[in-house]
Structure formats: structure tokens, C-alpha cells
Design a protein around this motif. Structure first.
Motif, PDB file in Angstrom:
ATOM      1  N   ARG A  72       0.826  -1.209   0.000  1.00  0.00           N
ATOM      2  CA  ARG A  72       0.000   0.000   0.000  1.00  0.00           C
ATOM      3  C   ARG A  72       0.860   1.259   0.000  1.00  0.00           C
ATOM      4  NH1 ARG A  72      -5.209  -0.060   3.682  1.00  0.00           N
ATOM      5  NH2 ARG A  72      -5.763   1.479   2.075  1.00  0.00           N
ATOM      6  N   ARG A  76       0.605   4.244  -2.746  1.00  0.00           N
ATOM      7  CA  ARG A  76       0.426   5.641  -2.350  1.00  0.00           C
ATOM      8  C   ARG A  76       1.536   6.529  -2.897  1.00  0.00           C
ATOM      9  NH1 ARG A  76       2.233   9.233   1.025  1.00  0.00           N
ATOM     10  NH2 ARG A  76       3.829   7.813   1.805  1.00  0.00           N
ATOM     11  N   ALA A  91      -6.420  -5.523  -6.489  1.00  0.00           N
ATOM     12  CA  ALA A  91      -6.954  -4.587  -5.498  1.00  0.00           C
ATOM     13  C   ALA A  91      -6.024  -3.401  -5.311  1.00  0.00           C
ATOM     14  CB  ALA A  91      -7.171  -5.302  -4.165  1.00  0.00           C
ATOM     15  N   LEU A  92      -4.735  -3.632  -5.410  1.00  0.00           N
ATOM     16  CA  LEU A  92      -3.761  -2.561  -5.262  1.00  0.00           C
ATOM     17  C   LEU A  92      -3.822  -1.606  -6.448  1.00  0.00           C
ATOM     18  CD1 LEU A  92      -1.638  -2.002  -3.036  1.00  0.00           C
ATOM     19  CD2 LEU A  92       0.069  -2.962  -4.587  1.00  0.00           C
ATOM     20  N   TYR A  94      -6.502  -1.054  -8.290  1.00  0.00           N
ATOM     21  CA  TYR A  94      -7.731  -0.287  -8.121  1.00  0.00           C
ATOM     22  C   TYR A  94      -7.507   0.876  -7.150  1.00  0.00           C
ATOM     23  CZ  TYR A  94     -10.147  -4.415 -10.107  1.00  0.00           C
ATOM     24  OH  TYR A  94     -10.561  -5.458 -10.903  1.00  0.00           O
ATOM     25  N   GLU A  95      -6.825   0.575  -6.055  1.00  0.00           N
ATOM     26  CA  GLU A  95      -6.569   1.599  -5.041  1.00  0.00           C
ATOM     27  C   GLU A  95      -5.699   2.725  -5.600  1.00  0.00           C
ATOM     28  OE1 GLU A  95      -4.286   1.855  -0.712  1.00  0.00           O
ATOM     29  OE2 GLU A  95      -5.187  -0.045  -1.349  1.00  0.00           O
ATOM     30  N   ALA A  98      -7.697   4.839  -8.057  1.00  0.00           N
ATOM     31  CA  ALA A  98      -8.697   5.671  -7.382  1.00  0.00           C
ATOM     32  C   ALA A  98      -8.075   6.999  -6.953  1.00  0.00           C
ATOM     33  CB  ALA A  98      -9.268   4.938  -6.177  1.00  0.00           C
ATOM     34  N   ARG A 109     -14.521  -0.304 -11.671  1.00  0.00           N
ATOM     35  CA  ARG A 109     -13.222  -0.140 -11.035  1.00  0.00           C
ATOM     36  C   ARG A 109     -12.176   0.074 -12.122  1.00  0.00           C
ATOM     37  NH1 ARG A 109     -13.463  -5.086  -6.767  1.00  0.00           N
ATOM     38  NH2 ARG A 109     -14.630  -5.995  -8.498  1.00  0.00           N
TER      39      ARG A 109
END
Length: 326
Positions: A72, A76, A91-92, A94-95, A98, A109
Motif C-alpha cells: 500500500r 500511495r 486490489a492494489l 484499483y486503489e 482511485a 473499477r
């Protein structure tokens, strides 16, 4: 005489694509966006795996060696890299996307978002990690991050037609031609797109998503034809195709089942199916000599009507996606 006939055919092709079967043309050549994602210089400077030289399988192994906090933190710190890194955890991605898209694409997504050039994007409808079946739709001209609605409509129509059982990716992941001009008549943009599409399907395989059925519209079928030999796909479905840069299915070099559809009102039927001096894309995939499995499309309308509710083409597309057609 044969040479003269070929020249006349080519002239007809150029006249068709530049005057515009659809009534217009683009005067601006597009520059294909290729290479590593935006922000890769900082990623490489941090000693992280090279986004171009590392395979999607290698990227998957790299992330598997990190704990969730480390993953994560990378998303970021380097969102434009992680969000476009085939092989990174879904999932990473998508994050990360976003963070860069700020909810711009509601209802889906975002699996990829490259802001360079006209912009590229991959939108996911459904759960790629759990779905038993996956479909990827590759569009033709005039599709980019700011003009993705027709492609998104195709994706949602296909998902509905499968009863929500198939996860669908609307993949606007290459630089498409603008209008009906010389870009659409040559394979230059398709060659760059084919590399990106092959890497994308490699990325799906690396995160253990189901092997997809790939649906290719219009110029997107040229991309799929050039990518076919290295494409991880169980089905290759083309519709409204100007040709796949191959004379027949054997020349595609794929183990995927190849399907083709063209409705009787599609203007693409007026584009000569030749390939000469770099112009044109070759044999019509719906021609029996090509060897593709023919999909009924007599009740579809126009160049973009193949996903219209109630059409035989959409029903067949859904059956192919779900593995219900042999």
C-alpha cells in the motif's frame, strides 16, 4: 493488368478511408503511447523492478514478497506506476487508480489509467478474482480516456447478457485512430496496441484471473490480429472488422477459437479487404475462406449495433464468454 487492378483497389481503399465511409476523416496522425507508465523514473530510482523489462509474472512475484503495508505504501507513493503495472495485485491497482482518477469512472473499477496523450483506461465490471469467466473488449477508433462511453456500454451489455456471471474489462489501453483516415488504414497504431494487449493478458494470467475471451471491434480487430500469436485467450471474437492482417485463421498463430460477425448494414463492408503497400488489413474475417466461426448478426444495425439488447450477436457473444458454445 493484375498490378493495375491492385493499384485501383488500393486507390479505392484510400479514397474510402480518407473521404470517410462514415462521412468524415481525421487529418492528424496519432502518436502511439508506449513504454513504461508515467512516473517510472522515480520508481526506477528507488530500485524497484523495471516496469518494461520485468514480465508481469516477475511483477507478481515481486509483490508477493511484500507485506500488505509495503504494498500500500508503494501504491500511495507511486500511484501512476502501480495503477498501470500488469502483474500487480488487482486490489492494489484499483486503489492506486482511485487516487489518480478521483472517482471519474463511476460504476466501474479502474484497472489502468494512463494520462499521457489522449489518455488510456481499462475499466472492470465484476470481480476478476472470483469470476469463473472473464471477457475483454478491445475497441476501435475514437476511443480514449475521455471518450469511453460506447465501449463501457458494450461491457455492461455483455455483463448483463451473461446474468452478471462474467467479469468484463473495457480495455481502452492503446492509442486508437481518430476518425477514418490513414491511421485507420495502416497497422502502425495496431502494432503498438498489440504489444500492450499481449502484456495485459499476461498480467491477467499472472494474478490468476480466468483466461479471457477477447472481443475486438473494428480497428481493435487489427490489434487483436497482430497480437493473436502471443495472446493468452480462449476465444478471439471480431466484429465489424476491416481485417486482421492475416489471410486466414492459421496465419494468426493462435490456439484460441476465432469467431467473426458482420451485420448487413455495417459500413465496414464497403472498405476493400486488401493489404498492399502498408494499406488495408487483408481478408474479411467473415469470409468463409478465412476459417473463423461465423456469428449470426443479421438483426444488428450499423457499425456499433452488435451489443444491442435482444440481438443474436449479443446472445452469441454471451454464450461464448460463458463457454456455452462449442
Amino acid at each position: 493488368m493484375r498490378r493495375f487492378a491492385r493499384i485501383l483497389t488500393t486507390v479505392a481503399l484510400v479514397a474510402t478511408v480518407t473521404a470517410g465511409t462514415a462521412g468524415w476523416a481525421s487529418g492528424n496522425a496519432q502518436e502511439a503511447v508506449t513504454g513504461a507508465p508515467a512516473g517510472s523514473a522515480g520508481w526506477r530510482a528507488a530500485g524497484l523492478p523495471d516496469p518494461e523489462r520485468t514480465s508481469p509474472a516477475g511483477i507478481a512475484r515481486f509483490f508477493a514478497g511484500l507485506d500488505p503495508v509495503q504494498q500500500r505504501e508503494l501504491a500511495r507513493t507511486h500511484p501512476t506506476v502501480v495503477g498501470n503495472l500488469d502483474g500487480a495485485p488487482l486490489a492494489l491497482r484499483y486503489e492506486a487508480n482511485a487516487l489518480s482518477t478521483h472517482g471519474r469512472y463511476g460504476g466501474a473499477r479502474v484497472l489502468a489509467h494512463d494520462p499521457r496523450g489522449r489518455g488510456q483506461v481499462a475499466l472492470v465490471y465484476g470481480d476478476l478474482t472470483r469470476a469463473e469467466h472473464v471477457a475483454v473488449i478491445v475497441p476501435g477508433s475514437d476511443t480514449d480516456a475521455g471518450h469511453v462511453r460506447p465501449l463501457a456500454d458494450m461491457a455492461t451489455a455483455l455483463r448483463r447478457a451473461t446474468g452478471g456471471r462474467t467479469a468484463v474489462v473495457a480495455w481502452a489501453g492503446y492509442t486508437t485512430p481518430v476518425g477514418v483516415g490513414l491511421d485507420a488504414a495502416t497497422g502502425r497504431l495496431a502494432e503498438a496496441g498489440a504489444e500492450r494487449l499481449s502484456r495485459f493478458t499476461d498480467g491477467l494470467a499472472a494474478v490468476r484471473a480466468a483466461e479471457p475471451s477477447v472481443f475486438c471491434h473494428s480497428y481493435g480487430s487489427v490489434v487483436c490480429g497482430l497480437a493473436a500469436h502471443g495472446l493468452k485467450a480462449k476465444d478471439l471474437v471480431v466484429f465489424g472488422s476491416p481485417g486482421m492482417r492475416a489471410a486466414n485463421v492459421t496465419e494468426l498463430g493462435t490456439s484460441a477459437r476465432v469467431w467473426a460477425a458482420k451485420d448487413p448494414t455495417d459500413w465496414i463492408d464497403r472498405v476493400p479487404n486488401v493489404e498492399w503497400a502498408g494499406l488495408g488489413h487483408g481478408t474479411d474475417p467473415t469470409d468463409p475462406s478465412f476459417g473463423a466461426r461465423r456469428i449470426p448478426a443479421d438483426d444488428a444495425t450499423g457499425h456499433g449495433g452488435y451489443f444491442a439488447p435482444g440481438t443474436a450477436s449479443l446472445r452469441t457473444f454471451a454464450a461464448i464468454a460463458e463457454g456455452d458454445v462449442r
